[in-house]
Design an enzyme around this catalytic site. Sequence first.
Site, PDB file in Angstrom:
ATOM      1  CG  ASN A 150      37.343 -69.292 -84.951  1.00 23.26           C
ATOM      2  OD1 ASN A 150      36.760 -70.177 -85.571  1.00 23.26           O
ATOM      3  ND2 ASN A 150      37.660 -68.133 -85.506  1.00 23.26           N
ATOM      4  CB  CYS A 175      34.953 -69.145 -90.155  1.00 29.97           C
ATOM      5  SG  CYS A 175      36.580 -69.321 -89.406  1.00 29.97           S
ATOM      6  CG  HIS A 209      32.427 -68.093 -87.133  1.00 30.44           C
ATOM      7  ND1 HIS A 209      32.861 -69.367 -86.812  1.00 30.44           N
ATOM      8  CD2 HIS A 209      33.548 -67.346 -87.305  1.00 30.44           C
ATOM      9  CE1 HIS A 209      34.179 -69.378 -86.789  1.00 30.44           C
ATOM     10  NE2 HIS A 209      34.623 -68.169 -87.078  1.00 30.44           N
TER      11      HIS A 209
HETATM   12  N1  ACO Z   1      47.834 -62.058 -75.401  1.00 32.35           N
HETATM   13  C1  ACO Z   1      48.183 -60.841 -75.012  1.00 32.35           C
HETATM   14  N2  ACO Z   1      48.254 -59.783 -75.850  1.00 32.35           N
HETATM   15  C2  ACO Z   1      47.932 -60.010 -77.133  1.00 32.35           C
HETATM   16  C3  ACO Z   1      47.570 -61.263 -77.618  1.00 32.35           C
HETATM   17  C4  ACO Z   1      47.522 -62.325 -76.694  1.00 32.35           C
HETATM   18  N3  ACO Z   1      47.150 -63.579 -77.034  1.00 32.35           N
HETATM   19  N4  ACO Z   1      47.296 -61.175 -78.939  1.00 32.35           N
HETATM   20  C5  ACO Z   1      47.505 -59.901 -79.293  1.00 32.35           C
HETATM   21  N5  ACO Z   1      47.906 -59.198 -78.189  1.00 32.35           N
HETATM   22  C6  ACO Z   1      48.238 -57.793 -78.105  1.00 32.35           C
HETATM   23  C7  ACO Z   1      48.700 -57.202 -79.417  1.00 32.35           C
HETATM   24  O1  ACO Z   1      50.081 -57.430 -79.572  1.00 32.35           O
HETATM   25  C8  ACO Z   1      48.374 -55.741 -79.236  1.00 32.35           C
HETATM   26  O2  ACO Z   1      49.358 -55.154 -78.423  1.00 32.35           O
HETATM   27  P1  ACO Z   1      49.839 -53.640 -78.693  1.00 32.35           P
HETATM   28  O3  ACO Z   1      48.607 -52.803 -78.463  1.00 32.35           O
HETATM   29  O4  ACO Z   1      50.905 -53.452 -77.688  1.00 32.35           O
HETATM   30  O5  ACO Z   1      50.299 -53.619 -80.115  1.00 32.35           O
HETATM   31  C9  ACO Z   1      47.077 -55.785 -78.417  1.00 32.35           C
HETATM   32  O6  ACO Z   1      47.039 -57.068 -77.783  1.00 32.35           O
HETATM   33  C10 ACO Z   1      45.835 -55.624 -79.227  1.00 32.35           C
HETATM   34  O7  ACO Z   1      45.924 -56.497 -80.370  1.00 32.35           O
HETATM   35  P2  ACO Z   1      44.744 -56.650 -81.386  1.00 32.35           P
HETATM   36  O8  ACO Z   1      45.117 -57.602 -82.476  1.00 32.35           O
HETATM   37  O9  ACO Z   1      44.263 -55.294 -81.755  1.00 32.35           O
HETATM   38  O10 ACO Z   1      43.671 -57.360 -80.444  1.00 32.35           O
HETATM   39  P3  ACO Z   1      42.125 -57.461 -80.632  1.00 32.35           P
HETATM   40  O11 ACO Z   1      41.436 -56.879 -79.482  1.00 32.35           O
HETATM   41  O12 ACO Z   1      41.688 -57.071 -82.017  1.00 32.35           O
HETATM   42  O13 ACO Z   1      41.901 -59.055 -80.494  1.00 32.35           O
HETATM   43  C11 ACO Z   1      41.440 -60.882 -81.955  1.00 32.35           C
HETATM   44  C12 ACO Z   1      42.501 -59.938 -81.435  1.00 32.35           C
HETATM   45  C13 ACO Z   1      40.929 -61.705 -80.791  1.00 32.35           C
HETATM   46  C14 ACO Z   1      42.068 -61.808 -82.971  1.00 32.35           C
HETATM   47  C15 ACO Z   1      40.279 -60.068 -82.587  1.00 32.35           C
HETATM   48  O14 ACO Z   1      40.800 -59.094 -83.451  1.00 32.35           O
HETATM   49  C16 ACO Z   1      39.284 -60.904 -83.334  1.00 32.35           C
HETATM   50  O15 ACO Z   1      38.535 -61.662 -82.768  1.00 32.35           O
HETATM   51  N6  ACO Z   1      39.200 -60.714 -84.663  1.00 32.35           N
HETATM   52  C17 ACO Z   1      38.191 -61.328 -85.527  1.00 32.35           C
HETATM   53  C18 ACO Z   1      38.332 -62.806 -85.647  1.00 32.35           C
HETATM   54  C19 ACO Z   1      37.250 -63.329 -86.565  1.00 32.35           C
HETATM   55  O16 ACO Z   1      36.156 -62.823 -86.697  1.00 32.35           O
HETATM   56  N7  ACO Z   1      37.507 -64.398 -87.234  1.00 32.35           N
HETATM   57  C20 ACO Z   1      36.470 -64.924 -88.137  1.00 32.35           C
HETATM   58  C21 ACO Z   1      37.048 -65.481 -89.293  1.00 32.35           C
HETATM   59  S1  ACO Z   1      38.355 -66.543 -88.837  1.00 32.35           S
HETATM   60  C22 ACO Z   1      38.493 -67.620 -90.100  1.00 32.35           C
HETATM   61  O17 ACO Z   1      37.829 -67.541 -91.118  1.00 32.35           O
HETATM   62  C23 ACO Z   1      39.448 -68.756 -89.913  1.00 32.35           C
END
Ligand code: ACO
Length: 340
Positions: free
Chosen positions: A291, A119, A261
């Site tokens: 993304n 990214c 990003h």
């Molecule tokens: N729908 C419903 N529930 C979901 C989903 C979904 N699509 N995805 C995960 N959950 C659930 C999980 O199972 C978890 O459930 P639990 O609490 O029962 O275990 C809960 O939601 C929370 O999961 P997290 O992974 O902690 O969710 P988070 O709020 O962190 O969101 C996300 C996930 C969107 C991926 C976030 O962590 C994020 O944006 N991370 C950074 C991404 C980033 O910056 N990328 C840049 C680089 S990418 C690259 O280089 C290609």
Amino acid sequence: MRTSPSGGGRAAVICGLGAWLPPRAVGNDELAARIDTSDEWIRSRTGIRTRHFVSPGMPTSRLATEAGARALASAGLETVDAVVLATTTPDRPCPATAPLVAHRLGLTGRPAFDVSAVCTGFLYALSTASGLIAAGSADSVLVIGADAFSTIVDPEERSTAVVFGDGAGAVVLRAGESAEPGAVGRVELGADGSLTDLITVRAGGSETRSTDVPPTRADAHFSMAGQEVFAHAVTRMAEASRTALADAGWRTEEVDRLVGHQANARILHAVGEQLDVPRDRIVIHLDKVGNTAAASIPLALAHGQSAGELLPGARVVLTAFGGGATWGATALTWPSLRTV
Ligand code: ACO
């Protein structure tokens, strides 16, 4: 690490901008009909409402060629001296995709190569291309960010399947002066390979192909440790942006637009808070495209330009964090560009 020209004199100047999305739009409800997720979860946790996916058989080179052609038209140029393509999803593991894109754009014979920094790829490519111009190796370079993450995420894996989209954006750089609007200044870049496993496709490279063991489904697809990546992304993008601001000699309150990003609206808001950049100065495009990895920043620039958010003379900070881990930031004054 700091790269690209310092002080006055010859510099790379942005003179064209183009973008392209594959036609197939996929809303949150379409994903929720197929996997265990909901429009409410995706919107509240990421800010994404819809994204575009390539149709079967549409490779990254197609996205890159379409965006590149639009950037050349915006610049009013038919040719450039080199093509640099940032991508995580090349058409094939070998060779690079950029030579094919250059050929399709009528640039056969020009140097063309890929840059891989996930990214952060567009900022790495921008830095590389502006270095070619500063060194006198080229007078003009087409810089493209293009990715088709729908081809590497597991469509059944909800934590990644809802986050990514496909697309491409591109800029044309020409030789100019460092004091001009659009001049690309220092690009602050960094990497930390101890974080390799946080964002990865484990199988398919030399590490696994040198064995006879077939990859598991998980290893064959993209994986991301979301929460850890979130924390690193905020810290690194804020730090790199501070350095870019110091290089430019700008105070935070002088920043007109932060173009980060487009991974997650919560990440961009957190970076804004760390930098004291108010939310109404943060360009948000991820609601429409998700993304898009290496395409994210040039697509956000094209959106900002067409939406009237990026006006000539605006002080703009670009920043990204991605797999590797890699990160980067730069500051520039927005030029007057032709929208195509
Ligand atoms: N729908 C419903 N529930 C979901 C989903 C979904 N699509 N995805 C995960 N959950 C659930 C999980 O199972 C978890 O459930 P639990 O609490 O029962 O275990 C809960 O939601 C929370 O999961 P997290 O992974 O902690 O969710 P988070 O709020 O962190 O969101 C996300 C996930 C969107 C991926 C976030 O962590 C994020 O944006 N991370 C950074 C991404 C980033 O910056 N990328 C840049 C680089 S990418 C690259 O280089 C290609």
